[in-house]
Design an enzyme around this catalytic site. Structure first.
Site: not given
Lengths: 440, 440
Positions: B211, B225, B227-229, B396-397, B399-400
């Protein structure tokens, strides 16, 4: 300062204006705006309809007629109608409350008068402050008074100050709206409002409220929020006796830097207003405030608290007599409480503004304020019910809903400012936000 | 610039480093980190687990062990385990892809290599730029490389640049995680992923993704932006043959000022990558992008588009042979497409950065950029599925997840900037956001 504060403590608006006759919201003949013009009317603005979010359900905002937008001091001449199809006449804010009027008129009057009073007080604070680099003009900053009529009936005014000497961005908004509430929307409201009649058909509703968000420029002056509202399900057979009704509201403080005296003062003023009416109000409403204004994903409160209540009606559990000697509260009692609680806003907040508004600040303090405002944005966009309802409503007046957002905000990845173990004033606030305190 | 761009167009990372042996994610003996150290491993960082949101469902983020946080170049030595209870060994990014490996290893390798390549390229852009008032140091700004292990198994690295000469805030994040997906979560995913087995029991899943969000400083350089998943439901009986799997991803551009050549170039690069694999991809994925990145309450797109796809698997409708002469796509074909599409990121974006990064800007242009960033925040907090899932996930994190937010943003009530009828460059962008265009 003490004289000023004493004056502010008499916070209920007092009249220095000629009274005007009180128009009815329904079943009345249409008169041209010019025939209704009166000094207080003009001063308050044309008070046309706005869709400012006051968390009253998603049907409220539908169908605003932006083309009808008018500025204050312009008498609106639009084809808005009331619940019963009669021409809508804006409510005149008068300063004498008449118990013979239906509550919707009285509350609309109240919030308009208070709006006027608060806007004037804030303009006074601006004029009592020196021009600065953010607002260099020698002319004291004034609120923009923006008013709307809602085609289906209803009115509102958004009073907005941007670029002030003291206030970076402030919104003081009133809405007086009505509409139809389909069974689905009623069902969604039922859990929080058990006095609602069984949701079998679309019912007419009326809602009015005052909403305030103030973001001062100086990081040492806290942000503040207020919302007081009245909601009713109307009975078309008997316009003066609603089928269900309740009050809701509250006020809370969001400092960037902790000043314990400020926190105590703010809470004390609200507590006084609560205690005057019921000793159970303060502990209950303070707790509800901490619970509501909580940024779950951060595990911290938005601010240092205040009061929050919803569904305040004569049948609410908190209003049941605990002992046989106590008498049942009347609707009048609750209205008086709402007036006192909302009147506590200025004496609770203004002294804090005066105390800090001329303090110097550093770039680092401003950075922390901006980071805190980022959290404010997170709360309002992710959790606040009014904002969420508003944004997901087709035709919502987005500018009014998002007026609560600060002019500027900031996000840093793993910011070192206020980090755990830093032993800083920033961390001091952070600790209190993670563990809400009882201030009084 | 042309030589640089030519080099960038060869965007797939090419190896100049020694190969290292490929560790398996499961059923392997534990070896100490020192025995696994290799030059490329060090360069990529220890690649421990992060919870960066890649919209894979709310169970993914649970239970991050913040105390295990390590920095890059530190070999993590934690008690993380894989799906089967064996010690978790971070995936080594190698640059030769081996089809004999399971796809989860291959995709994790791919996103790590690409992350490394993109981070290096962005650092190159920084070093090719002069120090300025925002970043006055003579030392060229570098990414902070932050890595985690997830106690339950999984790893990730957040590479963050703040306060750059060119990039105000940029995040390039990889996550490689697995966990358990209860039936409720599977049911929620079913409508978008019909290849999921019937949700009757908790199943193990694996997910990996890259991301990126880049917010440049100059208002003339667009935000971007990516994002690949890759996601799979594992079969504990047969770790190399998942029960269900799919790819998802895309990339889109968010300028503050419209430069039609930029829009055409960005879309052309993505279209080339799509067309190489299937002529149906481009029109479909462009449309999906416009649909997804839409700020409903504003009635406008977040940016000027790009591509977006989800649930890309061999049984997806778009991958069914339209005529008898076309053969069915294999998983390998789809992986090749994902590699080409994600590889198109740098050649699509970097030339735009070089074209505008040294342009002068006015305070007014910066103000408009800040207002546009406010809209970016609105989209991400109100609509983005990955962000919403992430924020509502305990543990959940944050900050990320919120790394995608800009460093600074702005909201004005009824802003005159870009207003309808102003005939300005700001309004020009606004018009395109309200009516998405076909750029190629």
């Amino acid at each position: 300062m003490s004289i000023r504060i004493a004056a502010l403590r008499a916070a209920r608006p007092t009249s220095s204006r000629p009274k005007v006759s009180l128009p009815q919201l329904s079943r009345r003949a249409y008169s041209t705006p010019s025939s209704r013009a009166a000094p207080s009317y003009k001063r308050l603005g044309a008070s046309a309809a706005t869709g400012f979010a006051i968390a009253l359900g998603y049907t409220i905002y539908h169908g605003y007629n932006e083309s009808k937008q008018v500025r204050c001091d312009a008498a609106p001449l639009v084809d808005a109608v009331d619940t019963y199809g009669y021409p809508w006449l804006p409510v005149h804010a008068i300063e004498k409350d008449d118990p013979k009027n239906p509550m919707r008129i009285r509350m609309a009057n109240w919030v308009k008068s208070l709006q006027d009073h608060i806007v004037n007080t804030m303009e006074e604070i601006e004029s009592a402050s020196e021009p600065n680099s953010f607002s260099p003009s020698s002319e004291s900053p004034k609120f923009l008074r923006d008013t709307w009529l809602r085609k289906e009936g209803g009115e509102g005014s958004s009073c907005v100050l941007a670029g002030g000497r003291v206030f970076e961005k402030a919104g003081v908004n009133v809405s007086v709206v009505h509409g139809s509430l389909p069974p689905r929307a009623q069902k969604a409201m039922l859990p929080d409002h058990p006095s609602l009649p069984e949701p079998i058909e679309t019912v007419p509703f009326f809602a009015t409220g005052l909403s305030i968000v103030i973001h001062p420029r100086n990081p040492h002056v806290p942000t503040v929020h207020l919302n007081y509202r009245y909601f009713e399900i109307e009975d078309p057979q008997n316009p003066n006796e609603p089928k269900a009704w309740w009050f809701g509201g509250g006020s809370d403080l969001t400092p960037s830097y902790l000043d314990e005296d400020d926190c105590i003062h703010f809470h004390q003023e609200l507590k006084k207003a609560c205690d005057k009416h019921d000793s159970r109000y303060w502990p209950d409403f303070k707790k509800a405030c901490d619970k509501y204004f909580f940024i779950t994903h951060r595990g911290e409160s938005r601010g240092i608290g205040g009061i929050f209540f919803d569904d305040l009606t004569t049948s609410s559990p908190i209003n049941q007599p605990p002992v046989s000697t106590m008498k049942h509260k009347t609707k009048e009692d609750l209205f008086e409480f709402v007036k006192d609680a909302s009147s506590a806003f200025l004496p609770a907040y203004v002294p804090i503004v005066y105390k800090h508004k001329d303090r110097k600040w550093t770039e680092e303090e401003r950075r922390w304020q901006q980071l805190r405002r980022g959290r404010y944005v997170e709360f309002n966009l992710v959790y606040d019910r009014g904002t969420k309802f508003g944004l997901h409503t087709p035709g919502a007046r987005v500018e009014s809903i998002l007026m609560s957002l600060p002019e500027t905000a900031r996000w840093e990845y793993m910011s070192p400012v206020g980090a755990e173990g830093s032993n800083t004033r920033e961390e001091e606030l952070q600790k209190v936000l993670k563990n809400p305190k009882e201030w009084v």
